[in-house]
Scaffold this motif. Structure first.
Motif, PDB file in Angstrom:
ATOM      1  N   GLU A  29      16.320  66.118  33.832  1.00 43.26           N
ATOM      2  CA  GLU A  29      16.609  64.778  34.313  1.00 43.26           C
ATOM      3  C   GLU A  29      15.333  64.003  34.644  1.00 43.26           C
ATOM      4  OE1 GLU A  29      17.988  67.501  35.540  1.00 43.26           O
ATOM      5  OE2 GLU A  29      20.153  67.347  35.249  1.00 43.26           O
ATOM      6  N   ARG A  45      23.559  67.118  40.242  1.00 43.02           N
ATOM      7  CA  ARG A  45      23.888  67.098  38.822  1.00 43.02           C
ATOM      8  C   ARG A  45      24.110  68.518  38.309  1.00 43.02           C
ATOM      9  NH1 ARG A  45      22.715  62.711  35.749  1.00 43.02           N
ATOM     10  NH2 ARG A  45      23.715  61.830  37.547  1.00 43.02           N
ATOM     11  N   ARG A  66      25.521  63.001  43.900  1.00 42.33           N
ATOM     12  CA  ARG A  66      25.467  61.991  42.851  1.00 42.33           C
ATOM     13  C   ARG A  66      24.058  61.576  42.452  1.00 42.33           C
ATOM     14  NH1 ARG A  66      27.308  57.224  43.666  1.00 42.33           N
ATOM     15  NH2 ARG A  66      27.128  57.352  45.922  1.00 42.33           N
ATOM     16  N   ARG A  67      23.101  61.743  43.355  1.00 41.64           N
ATOM     17  CA  ARG A  67      21.782  61.144  43.094  1.00 41.64           C
ATOM     18  C   ARG A  67      20.642  62.137  42.965  1.00 41.64           C
ATOM     19  NH1 ARG A  67      22.342  55.849  41.520  1.00 41.64           N
ATOM     20  NH2 ARG A  67      24.064  54.955  42.661  1.00 41.64           N
ATOM     21  N   THR A  68      20.905  63.434  43.086  1.00 42.69           N
ATOM     22  CA  THR A  68      19.799  64.388  42.986  1.00 42.69           C
ATOM     23  C   THR A  68      20.037  65.341  41.815  1.00 42.69           C
ATOM     24  OG1 THR A  68      20.800  66.082  44.392  1.00 42.69           O
ATOM     25  CG2 THR A  68      19.548  64.351  45.500  1.00 42.69           C
ATOM     26  N   ARG A  69      18.962  65.986  41.379  1.00 38.32           N
ATOM     27  CA  ARG A  69      19.071  66.960  40.294  1.00 38.32           C
ATOM     28  C   ARG A  69      19.949  68.124  40.718  1.00 38.32           C
ATOM     29  NH1 ARG A  69      13.878  68.667  37.148  1.00 38.32           N
ATOM     30  NH2 ARG A  69      15.558  69.268  35.757  1.00 38.32           N
ATOM     31  N   ARG A  85      12.335  61.405  44.443  1.00 37.68           N
ATOM     32  CA  ARG A  85      13.044  62.666  44.275  1.00 37.68           C
ATOM     33  C   ARG A  85      14.467  62.431  43.782  1.00 37.68           C
ATOM     34  NH1 ARG A  85      12.204  67.197  48.324  1.00 37.68           N
ATOM     35  NH2 ARG A  85      13.041  68.139  46.444  1.00 37.68           N
ATOM     36  N   LEU A  86      14.777  61.178  43.460  1.00 35.59           N
ATOM     37  CA  LEU A  86      16.152  60.855  43.083  1.00 35.59           C
ATOM     38  C   LEU A  86      16.264  60.629  41.580  1.00 35.59           C
ATOM     39  CD1 LEU A  86      16.900  58.438  46.015  1.00 35.59           C
ATOM     40  CD2 LEU A  86      17.297  60.898  45.849  1.00 35.59           C
ATOM     41  N   LEU A  87      17.481  60.797  41.079  1.00 42.50           N
ATOM     42  CA  LEU A  87      17.712  60.610  39.650  1.00 42.50           C
ATOM     43  C   LEU A  87      17.459  59.163  39.268  1.00 42.50           C
ATOM     44  CD1 LEU A  87      21.018  62.648  39.323  1.00 42.50           C
ATOM     45  CD2 LEU A  87      18.743  63.318  38.576  1.00 42.50           C
ATOM     46  N   ASN A 100      32.844  67.627  31.811  1.00 43.62           N
ATOM     47  CA  ASN A 100      33.088  66.700  32.920  1.00 43.62           C
ATOM     48  C   ASN A 100      31.946  65.726  33.143  1.00 43.62           C
ATOM     49  OD1 ASN A 100      31.552  68.968  33.639  1.00 43.62           O
ATOM     50  ND2 ASN A 100      31.931  68.621  35.808  1.00 43.62           N
ATOM     51  N   LEU A 101      30.793  65.983  32.506  1.00 44.23           N
ATOM     52  CA  LEU A 101      29.665  65.070  32.678  1.00 44.23           C
ATOM     53  C   LEU A 101      29.681  64.016  31.567  1.00 44.23           C
ATOM     54  CD1 LEU A 101      26.658  67.382  33.628  1.00 44.23           C
ATOM     55  CD2 LEU A 101      28.471  66.447  35.052  1.00 44.23           C
ATOM     56  N   VAL A 155      19.700  74.752  33.058  1.00 45.69           N
ATOM     57  CA  VAL A 155      19.988  74.660  34.485  1.00 45.69           C
ATOM     58  C   VAL A 155      19.868  76.057  35.108  1.00 45.69           C
ATOM     59  CG1 VAL A 155      21.800  74.164  36.177  1.00 45.69           C
ATOM     60  CG2 VAL A 155      21.520  72.692  34.168  1.00 45.69           C
ATOM     61  N   PHE A 190      25.637  61.610  48.575  1.00 50.75           N
ATOM     62  CA  PHE A 190      24.377  61.166  48.001  1.00 50.75           C
ATOM     63  C   PHE A 190      23.717  62.297  47.210  1.00 50.75           C
ATOM     64  CE2 PHE A 190      19.913  59.877  48.176  1.00 50.75           C
ATOM     65  CZ  PHE A 190      20.021  58.571  47.753  1.00 50.75           C
ATOM     66  N   LEU A 222      20.652  66.802  30.888  1.00 52.27           N
ATOM     67  CA  LEU A 222      20.957  67.951  31.734  1.00 52.27           C
ATOM     68  C   LEU A 222      19.812  68.969  31.696  1.00 52.27           C
ATOM     69  CD1 LEU A 222      22.998  69.235  33.579  1.00 52.27           C
ATOM     70  CD2 LEU A 222      24.085  70.281  31.594  1.00 52.27           C
ATOM     71  N   GLY A 223      19.350  69.370  32.871  1.00 47.18           N
ATOM     72  CA  GLY A 223      18.259  70.344  32.951  1.00 47.18           C
ATOM     73  C   GLY A 223      16.891  69.712  32.769  1.00 47.18           C
ATOM     74  N   ARG A 249      27.496  69.982  39.472  1.00 45.54           N
ATOM     75  CA  ARG A 249      28.645  69.492  38.696  1.00 45.54           C
ATOM     76  C   ARG A 249      28.644  70.098  37.295  1.00 45.54           C
ATOM     77  NH1 ARG A 249      27.816  64.006  38.121  1.00 45.54           N
ATOM     78  NH2 ARG A 249      29.803  63.921  37.040  1.00 45.54           N
ATOM     79  N   ALA A 250      27.452  70.265  36.719  1.00 44.03           N
ATOM     80  CA  ALA A 250      27.390  70.854  35.373  1.00 44.03           C
ATOM     81  C   ALA A 250      27.867  72.300  35.392  1.00 44.03           C
ATOM     82  CB  ALA A 250      25.962  70.775  34.837  1.00 44.03           C
ATOM     83  N   ALA A 307      28.689  69.964  28.971  1.00 42.42           N
ATOM     84  CA  ALA A 307      29.618  70.054  30.100  1.00 42.42           C
ATOM     85  C   ALA A 307      30.648  68.933  29.946  1.00 42.42           C
ATOM     86  CB  ALA A 307      28.872  69.918  31.423  1.00 42.42           C
ATOM     87  N   GLU A 310      18.756  56.858  37.034  1.00 39.13           N
ATOM     88  CA  GLU A 310      19.869  56.621  36.106  1.00 39.13           C
ATOM     89  C   GLU A 310      19.552  55.499  35.123  1.00 39.13           C
ATOM     90  OE1 GLU A 310      22.400  58.425  35.783  1.00 39.13           O
ATOM     91  OE2 GLU A 310      22.571  59.552  37.645  1.00 39.13           O
TER      92      GLU A 310
END
Lengths: 255, 388
Positions: free
Chosen positions: A106, B258, B252-255, A111-113, A94-95, B275, B249, A103-104, B261-262, A92, A115
């Protein structure tokens, strides 16, 4: 030799009246690089699509480590240990690099990414593959073709696959980048992976493959040991000219 | 609002401008209208401005999410009108409690989004095409629900009208919220920084972190203090800002964010990466329609009425314009939840500013259209720059 890590038996696929694949058998072992070559329309892309789960075959059986599997989608193929680098790379634009790598799949914390962990692993992975990017936080659309491909290959290695399928990996690369890429494929083989590569370039294929399979009009038109096969033999199999000794073929084979 | 600034420098360099242009635009609009009419930046007018922004802003927030996957829903105005009609009819004529009425209205919005998502993923038709059919259908339903009178007034003393017109955060509550947000933001930044340092990743310097937090605190304190010289921060506006922060939030911060946006960047690439593209499209349509319904409910409360004009076409265009003016790309995959807030503030500022400057409705449409055009032009230029 041990059981093949990936095997396809009598795989067929048609698009309307056109037979893209017609009873194709493939066996791939660990520590092996198998090159698939053929003219445009010979069925290379379809074969690779079937292996990567991007296309469903009409008939035939597929097994991973002797267990029959149905590769319904690229995600399913991945879960069976088959990772693919598509010709369009499937990134992608833009990522950023980290976002594309995971991606796919993560990594999360609660429950949060997560990073921080993803960025850390991204640097390590790119370092192992000697892929150089200015930053792992630039959008992939801003990278060069070679860098993008490095990212796509790095992504395929996440999750420890057994097989990597590379579709026309050298098509968009320059001379030096192609050489670097071929080194990278050797590194994958020494890690114990089975690698499938399709290519238009007989030279590139010869440099890296253990075994070369020639497709012609959707059928297997010969398999060669890369260490002994000559350009002329390969070219004859690709074009379908019967006698490898034919002078005209040799003339064409000298490029 | 500060969260939107994170990584902006990065995006500026890679040809993506982030929210900086719209912040500049908002400042420009405010300076120009203040020069024309000194009443423009009065706390009274700004309180009105924030309260008027809430309903359209919530709808624009849904537009932002849907634009992230590269789709447009032209029936959001009709859906908000239908939600308004359902809320009014069930609570006034049928005697339902208003809470239940609102939930049912939101449920209908959600259902519309589900249908749209299904149509899009099964048939592969672009959203702006089949939502035109939806617009007719939903408008028909809205008129039928409203019945022959075509207009229903909500009693002044009902909770919904109170909350969206006259409810303001008490000063103590505002300041507690400001303190909590600032403390939470600083803590989250510090935790992230120490985690990065622990694994030897480059991290923000303490100075930069302090500067970032200072800007956030200055904006919050300045805004709350200035609005506080008048009626204060309206509950409807506070709800809108909280929703924006929540969507930001999530994006930007959850699957899920993401994936959204993909899919907007390259749906086929996202599918190959594993995805669940269909589910992502459906979820985006659902968020958009539900937000449209919520915007309709808030508008009903503010007007204390639902009528045939609720959710007219101008509302759709205003909400889409706000999202794009705020910096969310029409081409998918790029934007920020904060562009709903900033964009709607620009659009509402232009509306009230033109009126205060003695202009009329026609003038207001022309100016908004011009600003929208500039935003589209900027979006297209930025896209070309990225493609190099």
């Amino acid at each position: 030799m041990s059981a093949p890590v990936l095997s396809l038996r009598a795989v067929a696929k048609s698009y309307g009246a056109a037979r893209a694949l017609d009873g194709v058998d493939v066996e791939l072992h660990r520590h092996e690089v198998l090159a698939v070559i053929g003219d445009s329309g010979a069925g290379k892309s379809t074969l690779v699509g079937v292996m990567s789960g991007n296309q469903r075959p009409d008939a035939g059986e597929i097994a991973v480590d002797d267990r029959p599997v149905t590769l319904a989608s690229p995600a399913v193929a991945r879960s069976h240990g088959i990772a693919s680098v598509f010709q369009d790379l499937a990134l992608a634009p833009n990522l950023d690099v980290v976002e594309n790598l995971f991606l796919g799949a993560e990594l999360t914390r609660g429950r949060l990414l997560d990073e921080v962990s993803m960025e850390k692993q991204a640097w390590e992975l790119l370092g192992q593959l000697a892929v150089r990017v200015p930053s792992v936080r630039v959008p992939v659309g801003a990278l060069s073709a070679a860098q993008r491909q490095g990212v796509a290959i790095a992504r395929s290695l996440l999750g420890d696959p057994k097989v990597i399928v590379l579709d026309e990996p050298t098509a968009s690369l320059g001379i030096r980048q192609t050489a670097e890429f071929l080194t990278l494929v050797e590194r994958l083989r020494s890690r114990g992976l089975g690698v499938v590569v399709t290519s238009h370039s007989l030279v590139d294929v010869h440099a890296v493959a253990d075994r070369i399979m020639v497709l012609r009009l959707g059928r297997v038109n010969g398999e060669f040991d890369a260490s002994v096969a000559t350009q002329e033999e390969l070219l004859a199999a690709v074009t379908g000219v019967e006698s490898p000794g034919n002078g005209a073929v040799r003339g064409g084979g000298a490029r | 609002m500060i969260a939107a600034f994170s990584g902006t420098w990065h995006r500026v360099r890679s040809g993506e401008l982030g929210v900086l242009p719209v912040v500049g635009l908002l400042a420009l609009v405010w300076l120009v209208f203040q020069a024309i009419n000194p009443a423009f930046l009065s706390s009274d007018n700004l309180v009105n401005l924030t309260q008027q922004s809430a309903a359209t802003g919530v709808i624009a927030l849904g537009v932002v999410v849907l634009l992230h996957v590269g789709q447009l829903d032209l029936s959001i105005g009709a859906v908000s009108g239908l939600a308004a009609a359902i809320t009014a009819v069930t609570s006034v004529q049928w005697g339902w409690s208003q809470g239940v009425s609102v939930l049912v209205a939101l449920g209908v919005g959600l259902a519309v989004g589900l249908v749209y998502g299904m149509v899009h993923t099964r048939l592969g038709v672009p959203g702006f095409v089949f939502t035109l059919a939806g617009l007719l259908l939903v408008t028909g339903l809205q008129l039928r629900v409203l019945g022959p009178t075509g207009s229903i007034n909500l009693p002044f003393e009902t909770p919904l009208v109170y909350l969206s017109q006259r409810a303001f955060l008490a000063p103590a509550a505002s300041w507690t919220l400001v303190a909590l947000i600032a403390a939470g933001y600083v803590a989250a930044r510090l935790v992230e920084r120490s985690r990065r340092l622990r694994v030897d990743l480059p991290a923000e310097s303490l100075g930069a972190l302090a500067a970032r937090c200072a800007v956030l605190v200055a904006l919050l304190v300045g805004g709350v203090a200035y609005l506080g010289t008048n009626r204060g921060v309206g509950v409807a506006f506070a709800v809108f800002v909280a929703l924006v922060a929540a969507v930001d939030f999530a994006l930007r911060r959850t699957r899920w964010g993401r994936s959204v946006r993909a899919v907007g960047g390259d749906a086929d690439a996202a599918r190959k990466a594993g995805v669940p593209v269909r589910r992502v499209f459906v979820s985006a349509f659902v968020v958009s329609s539900t937000m449209a319904a919520l915007g309709g409910v808030l508008a009903t409360g503010r007007l204390a009425a639902a009528n045939q004009g609720t959710g007219e076409v101008e509302l759709v265009l205003t909400a889409i314009a706000a999202a794009v003016i705020g910096g969310t790309s029409l081409f998918g995959g790029r934007g920020s939840a904060w562009s709903a807030l900033l964009g709607v503030l620009v659009v509402q500022s232009v509306s009230t500013g033109v009126l205060l400057a003695g202009g009329d409705y026609s003038m207001r449409l022309v100016v908004t259209g011009l600003v929208f055009t500039v935003a589209i032009w900027l979006d297209a230029v930025a896209r070309r720059a990225r493609r190099g």
